[in-house]
Scaffold this motif. Sequence first.
Motif, PDB file in Angstrom:
ATOM      1  N   LYS A  69       0.824  -1.215   0.000  1.00  0.00           N
ATOM      2  CA  LYS A  69       0.000   0.000   0.000  1.00  0.00           C
ATOM      3  C   LYS A  69       0.855   1.261   0.000  1.00  0.00           C
ATOM      4  CE  LYS A  69      -3.135   2.560   3.047  1.00  0.00           C
ATOM      5  NZ  LYS A  69      -3.859   2.548   4.339  1.00  0.00           N
ATOM      6  N   SER A  70       1.841   1.291   0.895  1.00  0.00           N
ATOM      7  CA  SER A  70       2.739   2.454   1.021  1.00  0.00           C
ATOM      8  C   SER A  70       4.166   1.969   0.821  1.00  0.00           C
ATOM      9  CB  SER A  70       2.586   3.106   2.405  1.00  0.00           C
ATOM     10  OG  SER A  70       1.250   3.506   2.631  1.00  0.00           O
ATOM     11  N   PRO A  71       4.656   1.969  -0.411  1.00  0.00           N
ATOM     12  CA  PRO A  71       5.954   1.343  -0.693  1.00  0.00           C
ATOM     13  C   PRO A  71       7.157   2.138  -0.210  1.00  0.00           C
ATOM     14  CG  PRO A  71       5.021   2.293  -2.694  1.00  0.00           C
ATOM     15  CD  PRO A  71       3.984   2.423  -1.642  1.00  0.00           C
ATOM     16  N   ARG A  72       6.960   3.387   0.173  1.00  0.00           N
ATOM     17  CA  ARG A  72       8.078   4.197   0.676  1.00  0.00           C
ATOM     18  C   ARG A  72       7.758   4.618   2.108  1.00  0.00           C
ATOM     19  NH1 ARG A  72      11.315   5.988  -3.793  1.00  0.00           N
ATOM     20  NH2 ARG A  72      10.262   5.640  -5.797  1.00  0.00           N
ATOM     21  N   THR A  73       8.523   4.122   3.061  1.00  0.00           N
ATOM     22  CA  THR A  73       8.281   4.405   4.473  1.00  0.00           C
ATOM     23  C   THR A  73       9.592   4.654   5.207  1.00  0.00           C
ATOM     24  OG1 THR A  73       8.415   2.081   5.146  1.00  0.00           O
ATOM     25  CG2 THR A  73       6.237   2.892   4.473  1.00  0.00           C
TER      26      THR A  73
ATOM     27  N   PRO B 213      10.887   4.947   9.706  1.00  0.00           N
ATOM     28  CA  PRO B 213      10.412   4.899  11.090  1.00  0.00           C
ATOM     29  C   PRO B 213       9.804   6.237  11.508  1.00  0.00           C
ATOM     30  CG  PRO B 213      12.553   3.850  10.911  1.00  0.00           C
ATOM     31  CD  PRO B 213      12.287   4.495   9.575  1.00  0.00           C
ATOM     32  N   ALA B 214       8.708   6.164  12.256  1.00  0.00           N
ATOM     33  CA  ALA B 214       7.973   7.380  12.629  1.00  0.00           C
ATOM     34  C   ALA B 214       8.847   8.359  13.397  1.00  0.00           C
ATOM     35  CB  ALA B 214       6.744   6.999  13.451  1.00  0.00           C
ATOM     36  N   GLY B 215       9.644   7.853  14.333  1.00  0.00           N
ATOM     37  CA  GLY B 215      10.557   8.716  15.071  1.00  0.00           C
ATOM     38  C   GLY B 215       9.916   9.364  16.283  1.00  0.00           C
ATOM     39  N   ALA B 216      10.624  10.328  16.850  1.00  0.00           N
ATOM     40  CA  ALA B 216      10.184  11.000  18.075  1.00  0.00           C
ATOM     41  C   ALA B 216       8.855  11.708  17.854  1.00  0.00           C
ATOM     42  CB  ALA B 216      11.244  12.000  18.517  1.00  0.00           C
ATOM     43  N   GLY B 217       8.047  11.728  18.924  1.00  0.00           N
ATOM     44  CA  GLY B 217       6.767  12.412  18.861  1.00  0.00           C
ATOM     45  C   GLY B 217       5.610  11.504  18.486  1.00  0.00           C
ATOM     46  N   PHE B 218       5.889  10.265  18.113  1.00  0.00           N
ATOM     47  CA  PHE B 218       4.844   9.310  17.770  1.00  0.00           C
ATOM     48  C   PHE B 218       4.755   8.236  18.854  1.00  0.00           C
ATOM     49  CE2 PHE B 218       5.704  11.289  13.713  1.00  0.00           C
ATOM     50  CZ  PHE B 218       4.455  11.351  13.114  1.00  0.00           C
ATOM     51  N   ALA B 219       3.560   7.645  18.969  1.00  0.00           N
ATOM     52  CA  ALA B 219       3.340   6.637  20.000  1.00  0.00           C
ATOM     53  C   ALA B 219       4.283   5.462  19.840  1.00  0.00           C
ATOM     54  CB  ALA B 219       1.886   6.163  19.952  1.00  0.00           C
ATOM     55  N   ASP B 220       4.557   5.075  18.582  1.00  0.00           N
ATOM     56  CA  ASP B 220       5.497   3.995  18.297  1.00  0.00           C
ATOM     57  C   ASP B 220       6.560   4.525  17.346  1.00  0.00           C
ATOM     58  OD1 ASP B 220       6.910   1.756  17.652  1.00  0.00           O
ATOM     59  OD2 ASP B 220       5.194   0.562  17.004  1.00  0.00           O
ATOM     60  N   PRO B 221       7.685   5.001  17.887  1.00  0.00           N
ATOM     61  CA  PRO B 221       8.720   5.603  17.031  1.00  0.00           C
ATOM     62  C   PRO B 221       9.264   4.652  15.971  1.00  0.00           C
ATOM     63  CG  PRO B 221       9.127   6.109  19.340  1.00  0.00           C
ATOM     64  CD  PRO B 221       8.045   5.066  19.311  1.00  0.00           C
ATOM     65  N   ALA B 222       9.149   3.341  16.197  1.00  0.00           N
ATOM     66  CA  ALA B 222       9.694   2.370  15.244  1.00  0.00           C
ATOM     67  C   ALA B 222       8.720   2.028  14.129  1.00  0.00           C
ATOM     68  CB  ALA B 222      10.091   1.088  15.974  1.00  0.00           C
ATOM     69  N   TYR B 223       7.479   2.460  14.249  1.00  0.00           N
ATOM     70  CA  TYR B 223       6.488   2.120  13.235  1.00  0.00           C
ATOM     71  C   TYR B 223       6.895   2.709  11.883  1.00  0.00           C
ATOM     72  CZ  TYR B 223       2.156   2.101  10.574  1.00  0.00           C
ATOM     73  OH  TYR B 223       1.222   1.922   9.583  1.00  0.00           O
ATOM     74  N   GLU B 224       6.784   1.907  10.825  1.00  0.00           N
ATOM     75  CA  GLU B 224       7.156   2.360   9.494  1.00  0.00           C
ATOM     76  C   GLU B 224       6.032   3.237   8.922  1.00  0.00           C
ATOM     77  OE1 GLU B 224       9.900   2.033   7.591  1.00  0.00           O
ATOM     78  OE2 GLU B 224      10.954   1.078   9.271  1.00  0.00           O
ATOM     79  N   LEU B 225       6.274   4.532   8.930  1.00  0.00           N
ATOM     80  CA  LEU B 225       5.276   5.524   8.552  1.00  0.00           C
ATOM     81  C   LEU B 225       5.413   5.884   7.075  1.00  0.00           C
ATOM     82  CD1 LEU B 225       3.043   7.272   9.962  1.00  0.00           C
ATOM     83  CD2 LEU B 225       4.795   9.050  10.178  1.00  0.00           C
ATOM     84  N   SER B 226       4.298   5.972   6.390  1.00  0.00           N
ATOM     85  CA  SER B 226       4.305   6.325   4.972  1.00  0.00           C
ATOM     86  C   SER B 226       4.952   7.689   4.744  1.00  0.00           C
ATOM     87  CB  SER B 226       2.864   6.351   4.452  1.00  0.00           C
ATOM     88  OG  SER B 226       2.765   7.082   3.252  1.00  0.00           O
ATOM     89  N   ASP B 227       5.886   7.757   3.800  1.00  0.00           N
ATOM     90  CA  ASP B 227       6.506   9.044   3.453  1.00  0.00           C
ATOM     91  C   ASP B 227       5.473  10.022   2.915  1.00  0.00           C
ATOM     92  OD1 ASP B 227       8.880   7.850   4.175  1.00  0.00           O
ATOM     93  OD2 ASP B 227       9.701   7.757   2.136  1.00  0.00           O
ATOM     94  N   GLU B 228       4.518   9.517   2.141  1.00  0.00           N
ATOM     95  CA  GLU B 228       3.490  10.392   1.582  1.00  0.00           C
ATOM     96  C   GLU B 228       2.607  10.972   2.687  1.00  0.00           C
ATOM     97  OE1 GLU B 228       2.289   8.735  -2.750  1.00  0.00           O
ATOM     98  OE2 GLU B 228       2.224   7.246  -1.145  1.00  0.00           O
ATOM     99  N   TRP B 229       2.211  10.131   3.641  1.00  0.00           N
ATOM    100  CA  TRP B 229       1.383  10.631   4.746  1.00  0.00           C
ATOM    101  C   TRP B 229       2.147  11.671   5.566  1.00  0.00           C
ATOM    102  CZ3 TRP B 229       1.551  11.175   9.981  1.00  0.00           C
ATOM    103  CH2 TRP B 229       0.351  11.508  10.611  1.00  0.00           C
ATOM    104  N   ARG B 230       3.415  11.389   5.842  1.00  0.00           N
ATOM    105  CA  ARG B 230       4.204  12.327   6.645  1.00  0.00           C
ATOM    106  C   ARG B 230       4.316  13.680   5.938  1.00  0.00           C
ATOM    107  NH1 ARG B 230       8.320  11.169  10.492  1.00  0.00           N
ATOM    108  NH2 ARG B 230       8.589   9.065   9.624  1.00  0.00           N
TER     109      ARG B 230
ATOM    110  N   PRO C 245      -2.854   7.572  -0.571  1.00  0.00           N
ATOM    111  CA  PRO C 245      -2.817   6.656  -1.707  1.00  0.00           C
ATOM    112  C   PRO C 245      -2.604   5.216  -1.266  1.00  0.00           C
ATOM    113  CG  PRO C 245      -1.374   8.557  -2.080  1.00  0.00           C
ATOM    114  CD  PRO C 245      -1.751   8.565  -0.631  1.00  0.00           C
ATOM    115  N   ASN C 246      -3.219   4.293  -2.022  1.00  0.00           N
ATOM    116  CA  ASN C 246      -3.005   2.865  -1.819  1.00  0.00           C
ATOM    117  C   ASN C 246      -2.448   2.303  -3.123  1.00  0.00           C
ATOM    118  OD1 ASN C 246      -3.254   0.034  -1.652  1.00  0.00           O
ATOM    119  ND2 ASN C 246      -4.974   0.183  -0.224  1.00  0.00           N
ATOM    120  N   HIS C 247      -1.134   2.202  -3.174  1.00  0.00           N
ATOM    121  CA  HIS C 247      -0.473   1.829  -4.432  1.00  0.00           C
ATOM    122  C   HIS C 247      -0.707   0.363  -4.787  1.00  0.00           C
ATOM    123  CE1 HIS C 247       1.576   5.683  -4.937  1.00  0.00           C
ATOM    124  NE2 HIS C 247       1.665   5.700  -3.617  1.00  0.00           N
ATOM    125  N   ALA C 248      -0.920  -0.479  -3.797  1.00  0.00           N
ATOM    126  CA  ALA C 248      -1.173  -1.889  -4.087  1.00  0.00           C
ATOM    127  C   ALA C 248      -2.457  -2.067  -4.880  1.00  0.00           C
ATOM    128  CB  ALA C 248      -1.254  -2.683  -2.781  1.00  0.00           C
TER     129      ALA C 248
END
Length: 373
Positions: free
Chosen positions: A72-76, A78-95, A193-196
Amino acid sequence: MAPQPTQPTPTVPTAGAAARDVRQGQPDPRLDRTAFAARYRERFYDPAFDARASEIDHLIDVAWRAYDEGRKSPRTHPAGAGFADPAYELSDEWRATRDALHDAERRQRDPATRSRVLLICGSPRSEHTCPGEMSKTFRLLQAAREQIEHDGVDCDVLELNRLTSEYGRVIHPCKACVSTAMPLCHWPCSCYPNHALGQAPDWMGEIYQRWTAAHGVLIVTPVHWNQMPSVLKLMVDRLVCADGGNPDPSATHGKDPALAKQLELDGWDYPHHLAGRAYGLVVHGDSEGTQTVRHALADWLGGMGLVDAGYASQLDRYIGYYTPYATSHAALDGETALFEETRNVARALIERIGQLRAGLAEAGAALETPRQK
């Protein structure tokens, strides 16, 4: 005095029980590779693509792998500081969209920023596609635009007819994540976007920014079958995330319904991300439905925490009432009062924006509601 009947106390399931109670059972829409390839080739129906059949086959291979693997989100990252789960792979487009919203919000709240109105054309009509003629909605919108700019206010015109007339303009439909749990609905929307699934691009990423940057919103729209036009309804539905949406997708690990249910039952504050902006409405029709559509839009905007600009800021009128469509533009030519009423909507909206920016809040704005949603 007879004893008063007691009301049963509603039972709210515990967070743990809700997390286990994720209902499923609808038919699976997944395609096999043969059906996927046939569906993909439909976009190359023009014979001009025939000479590129082998190259299209290669594209199908790539697209199938993305679909099969659910990318769905092929470019991600880690969310980083300020997020509930800093290790979560966050979509670059959403960010990128989230960061743009933060920038727009800062500009909107800066007292030095010029007042800005988002002026929305809710008609799908345009002379640049099948109708071959401009919409009456756009003519009324132009009157509002001239008034707004005359009064020294910036005007951002959003023409939803671009969905029907401009290549690649798409607003994908809302999936109603909020009906599973409010935290599953992210601000801004992360469903697209949902690329898949080939659901890209999506215009709403830009539209969220334009709403956020505005101090006031003025919607000019026709009535279609007693309802708002489909192009307008697509945008309305996708703005559900502005009314209680979750600004941190890592808290639900993307779209995990069990986590979202638990978050909501643990206590959710339902943030109003667009609250405090002013609004105005101009709704026109030819035989019926104008008041119904105006009420629906006003209720929706008020529910998101936007502020009406008084009686003069909401208008519903008929043009060429029960006369032929073929003469409707001529009928509008004679409606000088309607053009002036439309300008009055703009004037009232500008006045209300000035009041809000000067600190004159809506009555009851500081009250806490005992019911959320």
